[in-house]
Design an enzyme around this catalytic site. Sequence first.
Site, mmCIF file in Angstrom:
data_model
loop_
_atom_site.group_PDB
_atom_site.id
_atom_site.type_symbol
_atom_site.label_atom_id
_atom_site.label_comp_id
_atom_site.label_asym_id
_atom_site.label_seq_id
_atom_site.Cartn_x
_atom_site.Cartn_y
_atom_site.Cartn_z
ATOM 1 N N TYR A 68 1.150 -0.994 -0.498
ATOM 2 C CA TYR A 68 0.209 -0.223 -0.232
ATOM 3 C C TYR A 68 0.915 1.327 -0.033
ATOM 4 O O TYR A 68 0.280 2.698 -0.274
ATOM 5 C CB TYR A 68 -0.602 -0.076 0.830
ATOM 6 C CG TYR A 68 -2.121 -1.371 1.270
ATOM 7 C CD1 TYR A 68 -2.159 -2.013 0.156
ATOM 8 C CD2 TYR A 68 -2.646 -1.186 2.449
ATOM 9 C CE1 TYR A 68 -2.973 -2.046 0.020
ATOM 10 C CE2 TYR A 68 -3.634 -2.058 1.863
ATOM 11 C CZ TYR A 68 -3.873 -2.773 1.474
ATOM 12 O OH TYR A 68 -5.015 -3.875 1.854
ATOM 13 N N LYS A 127 3.172 -15.322 2.582
ATOM 14 C CA LYS A 127 3.694 -16.513 1.675
ATOM 15 C C LYS A 127 4.613 -16.712 0.710
ATOM 16 O O LYS A 127 5.619 -15.983 -0.551
ATOM 17 C CB LYS A 127 3.378 -15.667 0.226
ATOM 18 C CG LYS A 127 2.025 -16.090 -1.595
ATOM 19 C CD LYS A 127 1.366 -17.075 -0.944
ATOM 20 C CE LYS A 127 0.959 -17.744 -2.141
ATOM 21 N NZ LYS A 127 -0.066 -19.216 -2.326
ATOM 22 N N ASP A 139 -2.994 -18.037 1.418
ATOM 23 C CA ASP A 139 -4.809 -18.733 1.063
ATOM 24 C C ASP A 139 -4.552 -19.737 1.958
ATOM 25 O O ASP A 139 -6.439 -20.093 2.259
ATOM 26 C CB ASP A 139 -4.171 -19.343 -0.256
ATOM 27 C CG ASP A 139 -2.855 -19.768 -0.576
ATOM 28 O OD1 ASP A 139 -1.716 -20.143 0.550
ATOM 29 O OD2 ASP A 139 -2.185 -20.631 -1.763
ATOM 30 N N ASP A 173 -5.649 -6.820 5.838
ATOM 31 C CA ASP A 173 -6.542 -6.093 4.979
ATOM 32 C C ASP A 173 -7.438 -7.219 5.342
ATOM 33 O O ASP A 173 -8.911 -7.421 4.581
ATOM 34 C CB ASP A 173 -6.611 -5.257 4.238
ATOM 35 C CG ASP A 173 -7.687 -4.619 3.583
ATOM 36 O OD1 ASP A 173 -7.955 -4.538 4.782
ATOM 37 O OD2 ASP A 173 -7.077 -3.273 2.653
ATOM 38 N N ASP A 227 -11.696 -8.866 6.856
ATOM 39 C CA ASP A 227 -12.696 -8.475 6.819
ATOM 40 C C ASP A 227 -13.548 -9.949 6.446
ATOM 41 O O ASP A 227 -14.304 -10.013 6.878
ATOM 42 C CB ASP A 227 -12.478 -8.055 5.447
ATOM 43 C CG ASP A 227 -12.637 -6.889 5.336
ATOM 44 O OD1 ASP A 227 -12.092 -6.009 6.419
ATOM 45 O OD2 ASP A 227 -12.822 -5.576 3.969
#
Length: 359
Positions: A141, A192, A224, A248, A252
């Site tokens: 970001y 990852k 994942d 993030d 959620d």
Amino acid sequence: MAHKVLILAGDGIGPEIMDATELVIDALGERFGLEVLIEHAQMGGAAIDDCGEPLPASTLDLARSSDAILLGAVGGPKWEKIDRARRPERGLLALRSELELFCNLRPAVLFAPLAASSTLKAEVVAGLDIMIIRELTGGIYFGEPRGIEEAADGTRIGRNTMVYAEHEISRIARLGFEIAGKRQGRLCSVDKANVLETTELWRDIVTSLGDDYPAIELSHMYVDNAAMQLVRNPKQFDVIVTSNLFGDVLSDLASMLTGSIGMLPSASLDANGKGMFEPVHGSAPDIAGQNLANPLATIQSLAMMLRYSLNEAANADRIERAVAQTLEKGFRTGDIYSDGMQQIGTLEMAQQVVESLSA
């Protein structure tokens, strides 16, 4: 001494949920002597409309001089077509960066009366209590270079850069270990590392820091798989620590385990515990101004503010008990409503929490 709190209502449902939350602040002052000096300022789309910038300098100055910040929500379709650098969300990112709010705490707790509101079977989520720790000021970001450019053949190319320095990983990982030590003693670091060198470094650093915390059970999981496991067996997790992007998404996802994203608070902290506190949900412009929004995530964010930044743990406990009791009485906003419950609006929900406040 009164605590100096800056309220940034923002956009969409932000003003409504903040008005509701101020009812709780007022009640704590009247009944239990909580001393709070509140200031209000603009940020996000409201600030763009007023002065052309998503984070006015005056707002940033007030934020720096406050003991804590309570934020509603920012953004909405109204501002989606303006220059990306001036959109409401850029103001939020800038505020996090300017105040060095690098640690984002996002608890996912299922209140027992809401087990039926979860999209998963009650036996899978009953008793759920996860803390997701998201690194907030680094990663993709904020990395450079970034942008959209035109290639030689006239096609457009979008570019974002994931970057983490060793100290950024170390400081968020240490907080993960320390918070796990105050809970069940289990920390899962999500990365990852099989594909991204940035998170290969992440895993190396977190693993090495594990030697300093021998009492903590450290595990690693690819993002994942973590997403799958949050749906398959969420109660296997105690504390998750992860990067900005992964945190993030996963937080959620975890919100739906609890019945509604309208139930999830969050805290964004600096190295000294000063922070900004906000609901995880967005500005929900489709229901703005209709007294439909769920204020409980914001009210619980107030509890986190009292606990983490203002050293008011007793008042934080009062809020959390009052929210639980309000749900046990059967009161619901539309997002968590189920048959047999009593559906009420934003302000009415806050009033019920106020009525449930006790010593």
